[in-house]
Design a protein around this motif. Structure first.
Motif, PDB file in Angstrom:
ATOM      1  N   LYS A 149       0.618  -1.393  -0.107  1.00  0.00           N
ATOM      2  CA  LYS A 149       0.286  -0.170   0.357  1.00  0.00           C
ATOM      3  C   LYS A 149       0.870   1.303  -0.106  1.00  0.00           C
ATOM      4  O   LYS A 149       0.366   2.654  -0.745  1.00  0.00           O
ATOM      5  N   ALA A 150       1.869   1.442   0.708  1.00  0.00           N
ATOM      6  CA  ALA A 150       2.453   2.103   1.120  1.00  0.00           C
ATOM      7  C   ALA A 150       3.610   2.378  -0.538  1.00  0.00           C
ATOM      8  O   ALA A 150       3.492   3.677  -0.907  1.00  0.00           O
ATOM      9  N   VAL A 151       4.022   1.429  -1.175  1.00  0.00           N
ATOM     10  CA  VAL A 151       4.438   1.277  -2.829  1.00  0.00           C
ATOM     11  C   VAL A 151       3.469   2.098  -3.682  1.00  0.00           C
ATOM     12  O   VAL A 151       3.766   2.724  -4.523  1.00  0.00           O
ATOM     13  N   GLU A 152       2.024   1.773  -2.994  1.00  0.00           N
ATOM     14  CA  GLU A 152       1.097   2.388  -4.444  1.00  0.00           C
ATOM     15  C   GLU A 152       0.899   3.879  -3.915  1.00  0.00           C
ATOM     16  O   GLU A 152       0.804   4.810  -5.026  1.00  0.00           O
ATOM     17  N   GLU A 153       1.276   4.531  -3.316  1.00  0.00           N
ATOM     18  CA  GLU A 153       1.176   5.907  -2.838  1.00  0.00           C
ATOM     19  C   GLU A 153       2.319   6.479  -3.162  1.00  0.00           C
ATOM     20  O   GLU A 153       2.137   7.622  -3.584  1.00  0.00           O
ATOM     21  N   GLU A 154       3.442   5.630  -2.932  1.00  0.00           N
ATOM     22  CA  GLU A 154       4.660   6.611  -3.242  1.00  0.00           C
ATOM     23  C   GLU A 154       4.751   6.686  -5.022  1.00  0.00           C
ATOM     24  O   GLU A 154       5.279   7.880  -5.252  1.00  0.00           O
ATOM     25  N   PHE A 155       4.105   5.476  -5.581  1.00  0.00           N
ATOM     26  CA  PHE A 155       4.349   5.445  -7.178  1.00  0.00           C
ATOM     27  C   PHE A 155       2.714   5.719  -7.996  1.00  0.00           C
ATOM     28  O   PHE A 155       3.352   5.732  -9.472  1.00  0.00           O
ATOM     29  N   GLY A 156       1.936   5.829  -7.202  1.00  0.00           N
ATOM     30  CA  GLY A 156       0.570   5.901  -7.636  1.00  0.00           C
ATOM     31  C   GLY A 156       0.675   6.931  -9.175  1.00  0.00           C
ATOM     32  O   GLY A 156      -0.560   6.721 -10.170  1.00  0.00           O
ATOM     33  N   LYS A 158       2.186   7.715 -11.050  1.00  0.00           N
ATOM     34  CA  LYS A 158       3.433   7.456 -12.491  1.00  0.00           C
ATOM     35  C   LYS A 158       2.454   5.983 -13.491  1.00  0.00           C
ATOM     36  O   LYS A 158       3.057   5.474 -13.986  1.00  0.00           O
ATOM     37  N   GLY A 159       1.122   6.014 -12.634  1.00  0.00           N
ATOM     38  CA  GLY A 159       0.461   5.120 -12.897  1.00  0.00           C
ATOM     39  C   GLY A 159       0.444   3.173 -12.979  1.00  0.00           C
ATOM     40  O   GLY A 159       1.483   3.046 -12.109  1.00  0.00           O
ATOM     41  N   PRO A 160      -0.264   2.361 -13.246  1.00  0.00           N
ATOM     42  CA  PRO A 160      -0.159   0.890 -12.503  1.00  0.00           C
ATOM     43  C   PRO A 160       0.429   0.268 -13.301  1.00  0.00           C
ATOM     44  O   PRO A 160       0.690  -0.720 -12.553  1.00  0.00           O
ATOM     45  N   ALA A 161       1.435   0.763 -14.201  1.00  0.00           N
ATOM     46  CA  ALA A 161       1.958  -0.477 -14.562  1.00  0.00           C
ATOM     47  C   ALA A 161       3.480  -0.731 -13.998  1.00  0.00           C
ATOM     48  O   ALA A 161       4.076  -1.350 -13.333  1.00  0.00           O
ATOM     49  N   VAL A 162       4.072   1.232 -13.155  1.00  0.00           N
ATOM     50  CA  VAL A 162       5.101   1.707 -12.306  1.00  0.00           C
ATOM     51  C   VAL A 162       4.951   0.267 -11.386  1.00  0.00           C
ATOM     52  O   VAL A 162       5.400   0.207 -10.647  1.00  0.00           O
ATOM     53  N   VAL A 163       3.570   0.986 -10.978  1.00  0.00           N
ATOM     54  CA  VAL A 163       3.072   0.374  -9.567  1.00  0.00           C
ATOM     55  C   VAL A 163       3.344  -0.930  -9.587  1.00  0.00           C
ATOM     56  O   VAL A 163       3.869  -1.740  -8.757  1.00  0.00           O
ATOM     57  N   GLU A 164       2.989  -2.089 -10.375  1.00  0.00           N
ATOM     58  CA  GLU A 164       2.495  -3.177 -10.063  1.00  0.00           C
ATOM     59  C   GLU A 164       4.320  -3.620 -10.499  1.00  0.00           C
ATOM     60  O   GLU A 164       4.491  -4.954  -9.496  1.00  0.00           O
ATOM     61  N   LYS A 165       5.514  -2.455 -11.130  1.00  0.00           N
ATOM     62  CA  LYS A 165       6.603  -3.700 -11.280  1.00  0.00           C
ATOM     63  C   LYS A 165       6.908  -2.934  -9.789  1.00  0.00           C
ATOM     64  O   LYS A 165       8.456  -3.692  -9.954  1.00  0.00           O
ATOM     65  N   ASN A 166       6.762  -2.104  -9.146  1.00  0.00           N
ATOM     66  CA  ASN A 166       7.645  -1.915  -7.733  1.00  0.00           C
ATOM     67  C   ASN A 166       7.008  -3.112  -7.174  1.00  0.00           C
ATOM     68  O   ASN A 166       7.871  -3.433  -6.206  1.00  0.00           O
ATOM     69  N   ILE A 167       5.872  -3.407  -7.011  1.00  0.00           N
ATOM     70  CA  ILE A 167       5.230  -4.019  -5.711  1.00  0.00           C
ATOM     71  C   ILE A 167       6.205  -5.931  -5.951  1.00  0.00           C
ATOM     72  O   ILE A 167       6.223  -6.078  -5.534  1.00  0.00           O
ATOM     73  N   ASP A 168       6.109  -5.812  -7.653  1.00  0.00           N
ATOM     74  CA  ASP A 168       6.320  -6.991  -7.972  1.00  0.00           C
ATOM     75  C   ASP A 168       8.262  -7.087  -7.810  1.00  0.00           C
ATOM     76  O   ASP A 168       9.047  -8.231  -6.888  1.00  0.00           O
ATOM     77  N   ALA A 169       8.632  -6.147  -7.838  1.00  0.00           N
ATOM     78  CA  ALA A 169      10.589  -5.873  -6.681  1.00  0.00           C
ATOM     79  C   ALA A 169      10.431  -5.867  -5.656  1.00  0.00           C
ATOM     80  O   ALA A 169      11.181  -6.867  -5.557  1.00  0.00           O
ATOM     81  N   VAL A 170       9.365  -5.836  -5.045  1.00  0.00           N
ATOM     82  CA  VAL A 170       9.526  -6.053  -3.652  1.00  0.00           C
ATOM     83  C   VAL A 170       8.978  -7.254  -3.077  1.00  0.00           C
ATOM     84  O   VAL A 170       9.630  -7.959  -2.677  1.00  0.00           O
ATOM     85  N   ALA A 171       8.570  -8.409  -4.033  1.00  0.00           N
ATOM     86  CA  ALA A 171       7.712  -9.132  -4.223  1.00  0.00           C
ATOM     87  C   ALA A 171       8.896 -10.255  -3.624  1.00  0.00           C
ATOM     88  O   ALA A 171       9.328 -11.148  -3.500  1.00  0.00           O
TER      89      ALA A 171
END
Length: 579
Positions: A149-156, A158-171
């Motif tokens: 959720k914090a990642v979504e707030e940080e990169f939201g 920039k669009g859903p694609a960027v958010v998704e990539k960063n969440i993937d990096a976290v995982a």
């Protein structure tokens, strides 16, 4: 489960250390933990070692921890410079890219994670900060959905694609380190937080918010570390309230614009650090002579000259008290917590208006830039007092002027806003009579000097807790005195001293000038010994206490001026030796 933990991330400036810390700490704040941050960074835009340290706790605290539990390293230099802080059994999560090694004899576990390689697989090495933060979050066994959720707030934005990539990096970072470690580390499992909503901000943000709440609508300023964030905060918010920020060509222009705006009736402030404060001194004298309110924030850093622009120090006290030529009334106040940064700004503007004087708000780098948890602010406490502003004046007789500097019993003259009918008067930086006309009369000179200098006699009653005291003992072994960001460190050291059988009281001096001797003296008199904790080389606060309170024989200084804040262990050890 443990009640607190210390985490640090380090690397080269520009590698994403700051954003990693921001997302990591934001997620912890969402869970309700208390946080206290310290940021070590170089005085350049890119390159040079930087690290951010966060202390996480289930209860309030306001000090950097002595040791370290988890170190996240983007390079070998980070390990070499910071590994000495690791407690036995601590953990290092390091980028496998540089083949990390631990110095011989270090009792810690090393988890090499292909941080950069994973980020590059996802398209860019810039995401290595997300890989690293995901890895360290996973070791704590905290809920991943909160972090995402914090990642979504940080990169939201920039669009859903960027958010998704960063969440993937976290995982991916989390999965890799959990495989290495065999799951979350049980010895680092934090007890649940209280879940209560808390603010999480730096002191400069609280100062900016306080100025806004006080009715400030204009800020002229020149960028300088560590004050720039006040300007940056207000640039985004003042326009929403009909105000504006102007970046001036230098600090001289900034302070004179602020003085002019206040003369025109608009609450205005400027903010700087030591070098900028030096440039403002002549204009501060002008504000004192013309009895024009103005608020100036000085965020102290290492000096002299350019000195250590990104490091902790408290060495501007003498400059703030004595820096102007001649003798003028002025007030210097020193908040010591995030909450006080907010409330003190409101009181600073009120005091400036009530006494028609310059007010300098003195912070230090750690308080200004260290991100900390704060209780929710109470906006019902805000009271605006513009002082003695005269309105509905009778018409002036021909040739007569309004007595802007009228000699009054309390020294505070009626003030008019330009354009007020019947308020015509002179304003000049030379000595003047009651109407502002230049005058070199010896009698007038003495009257005007007495008027200006005597009007601050009761200012200590206007600042909440001019001396903030925790005094459970009637005759303690030690009275520990500090200012600014040292308060939490002193309190933590006192807990250890009590375990040693040493009784202590604690006083934080918040009104630096005029010095509140009558408030501090009773505690100095009753203590067997007094130690003053300050980040400078010459004991500037100590000198003020000796000058105004006396008892010099039992007062000692603990000084630190290497650019770093005090640690609780340092205060504890030296106080124990003094006892």
């Amino acid at each position: 489960m443990i009640s607190q933990l210390s985490w640090k991330i380090g690397g080269q400036q520009g590698e994403g250390v700051e954003s990693t810390d921001r997302i990591f700490s934001t997620a912890l704040n969402r869970l309700g933990y208390y946080l206290y941050g310290y940021r070590h960074f170089s005085s350049r835009i890119k390159g040079g070692h930087t690290n951010n340290k966060i202390r996480i706790s289930t209860s309030p605290m306001r000090a950097i921890s002595d040791d370290l539990d988890i170190l996240v390293a983007f390079d070998q230099e980070t390990i070499d410079l910071n590994v000495h802080e690791l407690r036995p059994g601590g953990v290092v999560v390091a980028d496998a890219k540089f083949n990390p090694t631990l110095p011989e004899g270090v009792n810690a576990r090393l988890f090499p994670v292909p941080i950069t390689a994973i980020a590059e697989e996802l398209g860019t090495s810039l995401m290595k900060n997300m890989v690293a933060s995901g890895a360290s979050w996973a070791l704590l066994g905290l809920p991943m959905e909160v972090f995402n959720k914090a990642v979504e707030e940080e990169f939201g934005r920039k669009g859903p694609a960027v958010v998704e990539k960063n969440i993937d990096a976290v995982a991916r970072g989390a999965n890799f380190v959990l495989e290495l470690a065999g799951g979350p580390l049980k010895e680092f499992q934090l007890a649940p937080a209280d879940g209560k909503q808390k603010l999480f901000m730096i002191g400069n943000d609280a100062i900016g918010l306080g100025a806004l709440a006080a009715g400030c609508r204009f800020m002229p300023a020149y960028p300088i570390t560590p004050a720039s964030e006040i300007m940056e905060y207000l640039i985004k918010r003042l326009p929403k309230f009909g105000g504006t920020v102007i970046q001036t060509e230098d600090e001289i222009a900034a302070v004179t614009m602020a003085i002019g705006a206040n003369y025109g009736g608009v609450r205005s402030l400027t903010a700087s650090a030591g070098p900028g404060l030096s440039l403002m001194m002549e204009a501060i004298g002008l504000a004192g002579m013309t009895e024009t309110p103005v608020v100036i924030v000085d965020t102290q850093r290492g000096g002299p000259s350019t000195g250590l622009p990104t490091k902790q120090e408290q060495s501007d006290l003498n400059a703030m008290v004595y820096g102007t030529h001649g003798e003028i009334p002025k007030v210097v106040i020193a908040p010591s917590t995030i909450e006080e940064c907010f409330y003190d700004m409101i009181e600073a503007f009120n005091i400036a208006d009530q006494y028609q004087v310059p007010v300098i708000v003195m912070t230090d780098l750690q308080l200004s830039l260290g991100k900390q948890s704060s209780e929710t602010l109470d906006y019902n406490k805000i009271v605006i007092d513009r002082g003695n502003i005269a309105t509905d004046l009778p018409a002036l007789e021909d040739g007569k002027l309004f007595k802007r500097y009228e000699l009054t019993e309390n020294g505070i003259s009626p003030r008019v806003i330009p354009g007020e009918k019947g308020g015509l008067h002179h304003v000049t930086g030379v000595e003047h009579d009651e109407t502002g006309r230049p005058s070199e009369s010896p009698i007038n000179r003495k009257n005007m000097m007495d008027k200006r200098l005597n009007k601050l006699n009761d200012v200590h009653t206007k600042l909440t807790n001019a001396v903030k005291v925790d005094a459970p003992h009637s005759e303690p072994d030690l009275l520990i005195i500090g200012m600014g960001s040292t308060g939490g460190t002193i309190d933590e050291a006192r807990l250890r001293l009590s375990q040693d059988g040493i009784t202590t009281n604690h006083a934080t001096v918040r009104l630096i000038h005029p010095f509140p001797a009558n408030l501090l003296a009773p505690y100095v008199e009753k203590a067997k010994k007094v130690i003053v904790i300050e980040n400078n080389a010459t004991g500037q606060l100590t000198d003020q206490i000796k000058l105004h309170v006396g008892h010099a024989a039992k007062i000692s200084s603990m000084l630190k001026y290497d650019g770093t804040p005090f640690l609780p262990s340092e205060v504890h050890n030296q106080c124990k030796e003094l006892k």
